[in-house]
Design a protein around this motif. Structure first.
Motif, PDB file in Angstrom:
ATOM      1  N   ALA A  18       6.670   7.253  -5.559  1.00  0.00           N
ATOM      2  CA  ALA A  18       6.309   6.030  -4.835  1.00  0.00           C
ATOM      3  C   ALA A  18       7.426   5.531  -3.917  1.00  0.00           C
ATOM      4  CB  ALA A  18       5.916   4.930  -5.822  1.00  0.00           C
ATOM      5  N   CYS A  23       4.788  10.646   0.360  1.00  0.00           N
ATOM      6  CA  CYS A  23       4.033  10.625  -0.901  1.00  0.00           C
ATOM      7  C   CYS A  23       3.190   9.357  -1.022  1.00  0.00           C
ATOM      8  CB  CYS A  23       4.992  10.727  -2.078  1.00  0.00           C
ATOM      9  SG  CYS A  23       6.109  12.146  -1.986  1.00  0.00           S
ATOM     10  N   SER A  24       3.752   8.222  -0.619  1.00  0.00           N
ATOM     11  CA  SER A  24       3.019   6.954  -0.660  1.00  0.00           C
ATOM     12  C   SER A  24       1.853   6.972   0.318  1.00  0.00           C
ATOM     13  CB  SER A  24       3.948   5.796  -0.329  1.00  0.00           C
ATOM     14  OG  SER A  24       4.984   5.720  -1.279  1.00  0.00           O
ATOM     15  N   ALA A  27      -0.844   8.933  -1.270  1.00  0.00           N
ATOM     16  CA  ALA A  27      -1.540   8.151  -2.306  1.00  0.00           C
ATOM     17  C   ALA A  27      -2.568   7.223  -1.664  1.00  0.00           C
ATOM     18  CB  ALA A  27      -0.540   7.350  -3.127  1.00  0.00           C
ATOM     19  N   THR A  28      -2.174   6.567  -0.589  1.00  0.00           N
ATOM     20  CA  THR A  28      -3.093   5.687   0.126  1.00  0.00           C
ATOM     21  C   THR A  28      -4.268   6.479   0.693  1.00  0.00           C
ATOM     22  OG1 THR A  28      -1.288   4.198   0.668  1.00  0.00           O
ATOM     23  CG2 THR A  28      -3.272   4.011   2.012  1.00  0.00           C
ATOM     24  N   SER A  43       2.886   6.602 -10.460  1.00  0.00           N
ATOM     25  CA  SER A  43       4.143   6.933  -9.796  1.00  0.00           C
ATOM     26  C   SER A  43       5.123   7.482 -10.821  1.00  0.00           C
ATOM     27  CB  SER A  43       4.729   5.709  -9.098  1.00  0.00           C
ATOM     28  OG  SER A  43       5.340   4.853 -10.019  1.00  0.00           O
ATOM     29  N   ARG A 124      11.380   4.711   0.978  1.00  0.00           N
ATOM     30  CA  ARG A 124      11.062   3.283   0.951  1.00  0.00           C
ATOM     31  C   ARG A 124      12.190   2.537   0.240  1.00  0.00           C
ATOM     32  NH1 ARG A 124       5.479   2.432   1.686  1.00  0.00           N
ATOM     33  NH2 ARG A 124       5.678   0.507   0.537  1.00  0.00           N
ATOM     34  N   CYS A 127       9.312   0.494  -4.238  1.00  0.00           N
ATOM     35  CA  CYS A 127       8.171   1.350  -4.565  1.00  0.00           C
ATOM     36  C   CYS A 127       6.917   0.873  -3.848  1.00  0.00           C
ATOM     37  CB  CYS A 127       7.900   1.351  -6.073  1.00  0.00           C
ATOM     38  SG  CYS A 127       9.007   2.407  -6.994  1.00  0.00           S
ATOM     39  N   TRP A 128       6.084   1.821  -3.478  1.00  0.00           N
ATOM     40  CA  TRP A 128       4.782   1.528  -2.890  1.00  0.00           C
ATOM     41  C   TRP A 128       3.940   0.781  -3.907  1.00  0.00           C
ATOM     42  CZ3 TRP A 128       0.139   3.486  -4.852  1.00  0.00           C
ATOM     43  CH2 TRP A 128      -0.993   3.268  -4.061  1.00  0.00           C
TER      44      TRP A 128
END
Length: 139
Positions: A18, A23-24, A27-28, A43, A124, A127-128
Motif C-alpha cells: 500500500a 500497487c495502490s 488495488a484501486t 496490504s 506514497r 499507506c493507500w
C-alpha cells in the motif's frame, strides 16, 4: 478464521504494498473492475497481509511480489497478476491470455518491475486508504 488461515471457502485475497504508487493504483483498478467482488484486498503493511506473507515464506518488510491467496495456496509474481486479470470484468479479463507467454519469460520482467517499483512509480508518504464504498473489501 485467523488472519493467515486461508479459508478455502472465502474469496481470494490480493496482498499488495500500500506504500507503492503502482500497487495502490492496481488495488484501486481491481476494486473498480471487479464488480462481482471476487477479490478482497489486504496490504502487506496491515496485520492480515503481513501474516499471509509470513505464512507463505515472504518477508513483509521486504517483499518483491504481490500474492493472491486462494484457500491454502498463494500465487506469486506473474501468475498472481494473471489470476487477478482473469477475475476482472470484461474486457480486462482478456489480459489473462498473456498466460501463453512462458513463466520463465514473464517472471523476470515482473521481478524487475517489482524490485524497482519505488524508483519507477514512486512511494506514497502514507499507506493507500480505500474509499468508504471500498472499505468492506479490505482486510
Amino acid at each position: 478464521m485467523s488472519a493467515a488461515s486461508g479459508d478455502s471457502n472465502s474469496r481470494p485475497i490480493i496482498v499488495f504494498d500500500a506504500m507503492c504508487v503502482l500497487c495502490s493504483a492496481n488495488a484501486t483498478f481491481v476494486l473498480r473492475h471487479d464488480r462481482a467482488a471476487r477479490f478482497r484486498l489486504a496490504s502487506m503493511q496491515g496485520d492480515v497481509g503481513a501474516a499471509l506473507y509470513r505464512q507463505f515464506g515472504i518477508d513483509p518488510a521486504n517483499p518483491e511480489t504481490l500474492i493472491v491467496v486462494d484457500g491454502n495456496k498463494a500465487l506469486r509474481d506473474s501468475d498472481a497478476v494473471l489470476a487477478i486479470w482473469a477475475g476482472l470484468d470484461r474486457p480486462w479479463n482478456a489480459l489473462a491470455a498473456f498466460r501463453i507467454i512462458p513463466r520463465w519469460l514473464r517472471d523476470p520482467v515482473y521481478r524487475w518491475i517489482a524490485r524497482h517499483r519505488y524508483r519507477l512509480f514512486g512511494r506514497r508518504s502514507t499507506c493507500w486508504l480505500p474509499t468508504a464504498e471500498q472499505a468492506g473489501r479490505i482486510l
